[in-house]
Scaffold this motif. Sequence first.
Motif, PDB file in Angstrom:
ATOM      1  N   ALA A 370       0.847  -1.184   0.000  1.00 50.45           N
ATOM      2  CA  ALA A 370       0.000   0.000   0.000  1.00 50.45           C
ATOM      3  C   ALA A 370       0.889   1.242   0.000  1.00 50.45           C
ATOM      4  N   ILE A 371       0.504   2.232  -0.794  1.00 50.31           N
ATOM      5  CA  ILE A 371       1.259   3.477  -0.889  1.00 50.31           C
ATOM      6  C   ILE A 371       0.328   4.604  -0.473  1.00 50.31           C
ATOM      7  N   VAL A 372       0.702   5.298   0.608  1.00 48.49           N
ATOM      8  CA  VAL A 372      -0.145   6.371   1.124  1.00 48.49           C
ATOM      9  C   VAL A 372       0.697   7.629   1.287  1.00 48.49           C
ATOM     10  N   GLY A 373       0.012   8.731   1.478  1.00 46.75           N
ATOM     11  CA  GLY A 373       0.706   9.993   1.672  1.00 46.75           C
ATOM     12  C   GLY A 373      -0.156  11.146   1.206  1.00 46.75           C
ATOM     13  N   PRO A 374       0.220  12.346   1.563  1.00 49.15           N
ATOM     14  CA  PRO A 374      -0.576  13.511   1.154  1.00 49.15           C
ATOM     15  C   PRO A 374      -0.529  13.721  -0.354  1.00 49.15           C
ATOM     16  N   THR A 375      -1.422  14.547  -0.840  1.00 41.99           N
ATOM     17  CA  THR A 375      -1.460  14.869  -2.273  1.00 41.99           C
ATOM     18  C   THR A 375      -0.129  15.476  -2.715  1.00 41.99           C
ATOM     19  N   GLY A 376       0.374  14.971  -3.842  1.00 43.23           N
ATOM     20  CA  GLY A 376       1.634  15.479  -4.369  1.00 43.23           C
ATOM     21  C   GLY A 376       2.854  14.818  -3.781  1.00 43.23           C
ATOM     22  N   ALA A 377       2.644  13.756  -2.980  1.00 46.85           N
ATOM     23  CA  ALA A 377       3.778  13.087  -2.338  1.00 46.85           C
ATOM     24  C   ALA A 377       4.573  12.230  -3.313  1.00 46.85           C
ATOM     25  N   GLY A 378       3.957  11.845  -4.449  1.00 47.22           N
ATOM     26  CA  GLY A 378       4.653  11.029  -5.445  1.00 47.22           C
ATOM     27  C   GLY A 378       4.094   9.628  -5.583  1.00 47.22           C
ATOM     28  N   LYS A 379       2.874   9.403  -5.076  1.00 46.62           N
ATOM     29  CA  LYS A 379       2.295   8.051  -5.106  1.00 46.62           C
ATOM     30  C   LYS A 379       2.040   7.595  -6.540  1.00 46.62           C
ATOM     31  N   THR A 380       1.302   8.381  -7.291  1.00 54.92           N
ATOM     32  CA  THR A 380       0.984   8.015  -8.676  1.00 54.92           C
ATOM     33  C   THR A 380       2.228   8.062  -9.549  1.00 54.92           C
ATOM     34  N   THR A 381       3.171   8.911  -9.200  1.00 52.64           N
ATOM     35  CA  THR A 381       4.419   8.996  -9.967  1.00 52.64           C
ATOM     36  C   THR A 381       5.157   7.661  -9.960  1.00 52.64           C
ATOM     37  N   LEU A 382       5.166   6.966  -8.805  1.00 54.42           N
ATOM     38  CA  LEU A 382       5.815   5.657  -8.739  1.00 54.42           C
ATOM     39  C   LEU A 382       5.189   4.685  -9.729  1.00 54.42           C
ATOM     40  N   VAL A 383       3.860   4.745  -9.843  1.00 56.25           N
ATOM     41  CA  VAL A 383       3.156   3.877 -10.788  1.00 56.25           C
ATOM     42  C   VAL A 383       3.530   4.249 -12.220  1.00 56.25           C
ATOM     43  N   ASN A 384       3.573   5.553 -12.512  1.00 58.65           N
ATOM     44  CA  ASN A 384       3.947   6.002 -13.855  1.00 58.65           C
ATOM     45  C   ASN A 384       5.342   5.528 -14.244  1.00 58.65           C
ATOM     46  N   LEU A 385       6.249   5.522 -13.279  1.00 55.08           N
ATOM     47  CA  LEU A 385       7.610   5.054 -13.550  1.00 55.08           C
ATOM     48  C   LEU A 385       7.642   3.544 -13.718  1.00 55.08           C
ATOM     49  N   LEU A 386       6.857   2.858 -12.904  1.00 59.43           N
ATOM     50  CA  LEU A 386       6.821   1.397 -12.975  1.00 59.43           C
ATOM     51  C   LEU A 386       6.267   0.919 -14.312  1.00 59.43           C
ATOM     52  N   MET A 387       5.269   1.646 -14.833  1.00 61.58           N
ATOM     53  CA  MET A 387       4.654   1.284 -16.116  1.00 61.58           C
ATOM     54  C   MET A 387       5.413   1.874 -17.306  1.00 61.58           C
ATOM     55  N   ARG A 388       6.461   2.632 -17.015  1.00 58.17           N
ATOM     56  CA  ARG A 388       7.262   3.317 -18.026  1.00 58.17           C
ATOM     57  C   ARG A 388       6.447   4.319 -18.850  1.00 58.17           C
ATOM     58  N   PHE A 389       5.456   4.931 -18.181  1.00 61.63           N
ATOM     59  CA  PHE A 389       4.788   6.064 -18.806  1.00 61.63           C
ATOM     60  C   PHE A 389       5.741   7.255 -18.814  1.00 61.63           C
ATOM     61  N   TYR A 390       6.595   7.318 -17.814  1.00 65.02           N
ATOM     62  CA  TYR A 390       7.694   8.273 -17.746  1.00 65.02           C
ATOM     63  C   TYR A 390       8.971   7.485 -17.466  1.00 65.02           C
ATOM     64  N   GLU A 391      10.093   8.033 -17.922  1.00 58.52           N
ATOM     65  CA  GLU A 391      11.388   7.377 -17.697  1.00 58.52           C
ATOM     66  C   GLU A 391      12.097   8.037 -16.515  1.00 58.52           C
ATOM     67  N   VAL A 392      12.791   7.223 -15.723  1.00 63.05           N
ATOM     68  CA  VAL A 392      13.512   7.745 -14.564  1.00 63.05           C
ATOM     69  C   VAL A 392      14.665   8.628 -15.034  1.00 63.05           C
ATOM     70  N   ASP A 393      15.008   9.622 -14.220  1.00 68.66           N
ATOM     71  CA  ASP A 393      16.164  10.468 -14.525  1.00 68.66           C
ATOM     72  C   ASP A 393      17.464   9.761 -14.155  1.00 68.66           C
ATOM     73  N   ASN A 394      17.429   9.096 -13.007  1.00 64.65           N
ATOM     74  CA  ASN A 394      18.588   8.314 -12.549  1.00 64.65           C
ATOM     75  C   ASN A 394      18.084   7.068 -11.830  1.00 64.65           C
ATOM     76  N   GLY A 395      18.981   6.066 -11.698  1.00 63.26           N
ATOM     77  CA  GLY A 395      18.608   4.837 -11.019  1.00 63.26           C
ATOM     78  C   GLY A 395      17.979   3.819 -11.951  1.00 63.26           C
ATOM     79  N   LYS A 396      17.537   2.712 -11.366  1.00 66.53           N
ATOM     80  CA  LYS A 396      16.957   1.626 -12.159  1.00 66.53           C
ATOM     81  C   LYS A 396      15.771   1.005 -11.428  1.00 66.53           C
TER      82      LYS A 396
END
Length: 579
Positions: A370-396
């Motif tokens: 489960a991923i929780v946190g206030p709005t804008g914390a980056g919850k949906t962003t993690l999903v976008n990166l996992l699905m490769r809707f966006y590419e990471v700047d650094n890391g893997k």
Amino acid sequence: MDKNKTLKRLFSYIKKYKMHVVFSIITAILGNVLVIIGPYIVGKGIDKIVGKGQVDFNAVLKIIIVVAALYVTSAVFQWGLQVLTSIIANRTIEDIRSDAFEKLTRMPLKFYDDNAHGEIMTRLTNDLEFVSEGLYQGITQFVSGIVAIVGSLIFMAVLSPAITMVVVLMTPVCFKIASFITKSSNRLFKEQSKTIGELNGYIEEIIGNQKIVKAFGYEERSQEKFNEINQRLYKCGRWAQFYSSLVNPSTRLVNNITYILLGITGGLSAIAGRLTIGNISSFLTYSTQFSQPINNITSVATQLQAAIASAERVFKILDKEEEMPESEDLITLSSTNGKVSFNNVSFSYSKERPLIKNFNLKVESGSRIAIVGPTGAGKTTLVNLLMRFYEVDNGKIFVDDIDIKTVTKDSVRKSFGMVLQDTWLFSGTIRDNISYGKPEATEEEIIAAAKAANAHSFIKRLHRGYDTLITEGGGNLSQGQKQLLTIARVMLALPSMLILDEATSSVDTRTEANIQKAFDKMMKGRTSFIIAHRLSTIKEADLILVLNNGQIVEQGNHEELLQRKGFYSKLYYSQYEGQ
């Protein structure tokens, strides 16, 4: 984009239909040549009538038959020109629209985040219609006009070179006036096309969110905003039309002056015995045939300017930077166990505002995260990166210890099933919507998926069951029913990993309980990432990640995090404050 570049690009599409263009030119030449020959023969007929004591009716009848045959044959060729031009224009627009839509499928999500959807749709619909109309009118008028101008000029020169000079000297005046006014209106037509896109984008936004508009009493303010954009469109459209409307009357005024001069000089030539009455009649007709194409060309200047401005807007989409094509040596991620890890991942939507820094996470196969946190914390962003809707700047990011950058995006995305807060259903049957991700699914598989999602019972109660047509966006279904159908869609695909992004935030408690049962069946044995604002729905999660400003500030199960009395505890109990 430069106007000349836009025209060259349009011609590159038209070149695909070279044979149609060749035949259109041939029909234009033949059709106009026959029309041009007509006045010369008519003049000969007039000379056989005027100035003689006895009329040669047999000769006149033959001339009438010849002229009628010329004009009928010319009409057939003119009809052929219209058909061929229509084919060229429509097929060209079809190709451009196909390329533009294909381009949209290759654009990154950032493009859709940065551009209003209504504006994008306007470019593929309204703007291309302007281009189509401009191409049709432009090709027809220019091809026919050039032939008519050259042909008429030749016959006038044959009849009287001296009088022809009057026409030749007055013609540049027409083009100079047309050129000056066209340049003035070009900027306004660009502004008009841009404002139309802005207006359509706003209309699409307001219509698509009409419930919110009414709920917040925004009707009057939305009308004011609409009026403001509409007024700007009215002003630039009015001035664009005003400037372009000056072209035709101005050129006609010059042509009428030319016609008067021709009448005077022709009359003087007839008195001097250098021209017959029939010659004067033919000459005046040719002067009209010479000036009419110029008037026609200038009269379609409005459409041509709008077409060029619209084409420029469409080509800007085609020139946008798209997702980089994948390398051919990428592997395909087939069956996965569901082990996921983030290693020192950093990401930002804009370089000025970093969001995620050196993020690390390891998820074991079959876990519920489960991923929780206030709005804008980056919850949906993690999903976008996992699905490769966006590419990471650094890391893997790894799935089953495989770097997802080394596998195809399609295979990564097929490994996940997504159920989002905003349910997406398209116009079609319930059966089609469930089998969206697996179109080859059998009837038995579709029903089994619906039963697993607790959707089968309500589907059977509908008038046509699985053949019930869903309106756009699922407007004839409740929010809970739509959510159950999206769950059934995922159940049919049976991916090894799941992403549930605020999937129950917009339904009532009882519907949520039914959906939660479907989720429990779906998540069994699968790695699941659950993003939720209602923290009561994630008590059974194996691991809860508490995010704030793109970082994990706490992690553990529900009981552990409550005992720590930290950030999670404050979030959890804040939901019950004031109750």
